[in-house]
Design a protein around this motif. Structure first.
Motif, PDB file in Angstrom:
ATOM      1  N   ILE A  48      -4.480  12.527  -1.186  1.00 27.14           N
ATOM      2  CA  ILE A  48      -3.644  12.505   0.024  1.00 27.14           C
ATOM      3  C   ILE A  48      -2.168  12.597  -0.350  1.00 27.14           C
ATOM      4  CG2 ILE A  48      -2.865  11.033   1.927  1.00 27.14           C
ATOM      5  CD1 ILE A  48      -5.721   9.980   2.139  1.00 27.14           C
ATOM      6  N   ILE A  49      -1.759  11.835  -1.349  1.00 30.00           N
ATOM      7  CA  ILE A  49      -0.354  11.855  -1.774  1.00 30.00           C
ATOM      8  C   ILE A  49       0.028  13.235  -2.296  1.00 30.00           C
ATOM      9  CG2 ILE A  49       1.278  10.902  -3.438  1.00 30.00           C
ATOM     10  CD1 ILE A  49      -0.182   8.246  -3.233  1.00 30.00           C
ATOM     11  N   ARG A  50      -0.868  13.851  -3.055  1.00 31.49           N
ATOM     12  CA  ARG A  50      -0.572  15.161  -3.636  1.00 31.49           C
ATOM     13  C   ARG A  50      -0.475  16.240  -2.551  1.00 31.49           C
ATOM     14  NH1 ARG A  50      -0.667  17.012  -8.733  1.00 31.49           N
ATOM     15  NH2 ARG A  50      -1.039  19.219  -9.116  1.00 31.49           N
ATOM     16  N   LEU A  92       3.729  10.842   0.233  1.00 28.43           N
ATOM     17  CA  LEU A  92       3.529   9.405   0.248  1.00 28.43           C
ATOM     18  C   LEU A  92       3.452   8.829   1.661  1.00 28.43           C
ATOM     19  CD1 LEU A  92       3.261   6.937  -1.595  1.00 28.43           C
ATOM     20  CD2 LEU A  92       5.757   6.699  -1.529  1.00 28.43           C
ATOM     21  N   LEU A  93       4.226   9.388   2.591  1.00 28.43           N
ATOM     22  CA  LEU A  93       4.258   8.834   3.949  1.00 28.43           C
ATOM     23  C   LEU A  93       2.921   8.985   4.670  1.00 28.43           C
ATOM     24  CD1 LEU A  93       7.793  10.005   5.169  1.00 28.43           C
ATOM     25  CD2 LEU A  93       7.109   7.756   4.309  1.00 28.43           C
ATOM     26  N   ALA A  94       2.134   9.980   4.264  1.00 28.68           N
ATOM     27  CA  ALA A  94       0.829  10.192   4.896  1.00 28.68           C
ATOM     28  C   ALA A  94      -0.175   9.123   4.487  1.00 28.68           C
ATOM     29  CB  ALA A  94       0.300  11.576   4.525  1.00 28.68           C
ATOM     30  N   LEU A  95       0.217   8.279   3.556  1.00 26.34           N
ATOM     31  CA  LEU A  95      -0.699   7.285   3.025  1.00 26.34           C
ATOM     32  C   LEU A  95      -0.898   6.091   3.955  1.00 26.34           C
ATOM     33  CD1 LEU A  95      -2.366   6.493   0.533  1.00 26.34           C
ATOM     34  CD2 LEU A  95      -0.304   5.448  -0.424  1.00 26.34           C
ATOM     35  N   LEU A 102      -0.659  -0.395  -2.698  1.00 25.49           N
ATOM     36  CA  LEU A 102      -0.184   0.836  -2.055  1.00 25.49           C
ATOM     37  C   LEU A 102       0.976   0.541  -1.110  1.00 25.49           C
ATOM     38  CD1 LEU A 102      -3.554   2.673  -1.317  1.00 25.49           C
ATOM     39  CD2 LEU A 102      -1.903   3.148  -3.131  1.00 25.49           C
ATOM     40  N   LYS A 103       0.918  -0.599  -0.446  1.00 28.41           N
ATOM     41  CA  LYS A 103       2.033  -0.993   0.424  1.00 28.41           C
ATOM     42  C   LYS A 103       3.290  -1.191  -0.403  1.00 28.41           C
ATOM     43  CE  LYS A 103       3.920  -2.488   4.300  1.00 28.41           C
ATOM     44  NZ  LYS A 103       5.271  -2.843   3.815  1.00 28.41           N
ATOM     45  N   ARG A 104       3.146  -1.783  -1.572  1.00 28.49           N
ATOM     46  CA  ARG A 104       4.303  -1.986  -2.449  1.00 28.49           C
ATOM     47  C   ARG A 104       4.836  -0.657  -2.976  1.00 28.49           C
ATOM     48  NH1 ARG A 104       4.717  -5.672  -0.044  1.00 28.49           N
ATOM     49  NH2 ARG A 104       4.660  -7.877  -0.592  1.00 28.49           N
ATOM     50  N   ILE A 105       3.934   0.282  -3.259  1.00 32.48           N
ATOM     51  CA  ILE A 105       4.388   1.610  -3.693  1.00 32.48           C
ATOM     52  C   ILE A 105       5.199   2.274  -2.593  1.00 32.48           C
ATOM     53  CG2 ILE A 105       3.600   3.947  -4.257  1.00 32.48           C
ATOM     54  CD1 ILE A 105       1.274   2.698  -5.764  1.00 32.48           C
ATOM     55  N   MET A 106       4.735   2.158  -1.358  1.00 32.90           N
ATOM     56  CA  MET A 106       5.452   2.746  -0.227  1.00 32.90           C
ATOM     57  C   MET A 106       6.787   2.047   0.012  1.00 32.90           C
ATOM     58  SD  MET A 106       2.287   3.325   2.433  1.00 32.90           S
ATOM     59  CE  MET A 106       3.373   4.097   3.640  1.00 32.90           C
ATOM     60  N   ASP A 107       6.878   0.793  -0.405  1.00 31.98           N
ATOM     61  CA  ASP A 107       8.137   0.055  -0.265  1.00 31.98           C
ATOM     62  C   ASP A 107       9.121   0.364  -1.382  1.00 31.98           C
ATOM     63  OD1 ASP A 107       7.228  -1.141   2.027  1.00 31.98           O
ATOM     64  OD2 ASP A 107       6.552  -2.978   1.042  1.00 31.98           O
ATOM     65  N   GLY A 108       8.694   1.176  -2.352  1.00 34.70           N
ATOM     66  CA  GLY A 108       9.604   1.591  -3.408  1.00 34.70           C
ATOM     67  C   GLY A 108       9.436   0.881  -4.736  1.00 34.70           C
ATOM     68  N   PHE A 109       8.423   0.052  -4.861  1.00 42.00           N
ATOM     69  CA  PHE A 109       8.213  -0.632  -6.137  1.00 42.00           C
ATOM     70  C   PHE A 109       7.658   0.344  -7.166  1.00 42.00           C
ATOM     71  CE2 PHE A 109       8.373  -4.102  -3.197  1.00 42.00           C
ATOM     72  CZ  PHE A 109       8.909  -5.160  -3.921  1.00 42.00           C
TER      73      PHE A 109
END
Length: 247
Positions: free
Chosen positions: A81-83, A87-90, A106-113
């Motif tokens: 999905i990311i590819r 990332l926003l589609a996640l 995954l929430k932390r990845i979307m938050d920029g971690f």
């Protein structure tokens, strides 16, 4: 509470062991000895349970099974999905995930971690699970190690009663039957050692594979690794016969 019930059960065990002196040799005595041993083992287990054991057991099993193979499938879907969509589609897919650890990360990845911020969290979760498993291992080893002593205690009660009873007739148990509780507890010890050992070994491998897969998956997602290559890398880590993180 557990220890109080354990002491009560131990008292019942002693009483039943004494009552066995009034049995005759045969299936009735064997059944009575099995009941006494069962109650004694249950009381022994209760007396050896540490405080907070229920929380440890619940944390050990968790709300779901930590299945590394299912986790790989979910990570493959997420990476694809990311590819394809970014990332926003996640976000929509993340909310459908049943794995709370993957959803949280995954929430932390979307938050920029970054991965260097998330990997220590995974390692700490793995360490917590292994510590909980060690607690259960210590309890089971202490319990199974004491089980034969329980049978010996019952047999000594029978030996004392048989040898001190001068008026015992052939319709009551004799020396040939007094070691029955001890032999039963030896059998119980073998069975419990086998069952507990198998369960703990399977849980340890399950935890090692799951958290190694989670760590590899999150690192691969953060680095933008090709989904197929990431999948191959994760599957190699859970191949049969390999236990990661213990070497």
């Amino acid at each position: 509470m557990f220890k109080g019930l354990g002491w009560f059960g131990f008292g019942v065990f002693i009483a039943l062991s004494a009552i066995l002196l009034q049995f005759g040799p045969g299936l009735g005595f064997l059944f009575g000895a099995a009941v006494a041993v069962s109650i004694g083992c249950a009381s022994l287990l209760l007396m050896n349970l540490p405080n907070g054991i229920l929380g440890t057991f619940q944390g050990l099993r968790g709300p779901q099974k930590l299945d590394a193979r299912e986790l790989i499938q979910r990570i493959e879907e997420v990476a694809l999905i990311i590819r394809q969509d970014g990332l926003l589609a996640l976000e929509a897919r993340r909310k459908e995930l049943k794995d709370p650890n993957l959803s949280y990360l995954l929430k932390r990845i979307m938050d920029g971690f970054e991965a260097k911020d998330l990997i220590p969290w995974i390692q700490n979760q793995k360490k917590l699970k292994l510590e909980q498993l060690q607690v259960m291992d210590d309890v089971s080893q202490r319990f199974t190690g004491l089980v034969p002593s329980l049978g010996l205690f019952s047999s000594l009660i029978l030996i004392s009663g048989v040898l001190s009873g001068s008026d015992r007739g052939p319709d009551l148990i004799g020396v040939a039957q007094v070691f029955t509780p001890f032999l039963l507890t030896l059998g119980v010890q073998v069975l419990l050692d086998s069952a507990f050992g198998k369960m703990q070994a399977e849980l340890r491998i399950e935890f090692e594979h799951y958290f190694s897969t989670l760590e590899s998956g999150i690192s691969g997602i953060q680095s933008g690794l090709n989904p197929e290559l990431l999948s191959e890398r994760m599957r190699v880590r859970i191949q049969a016969g390999r236990v990661w993180g213990t070497k």
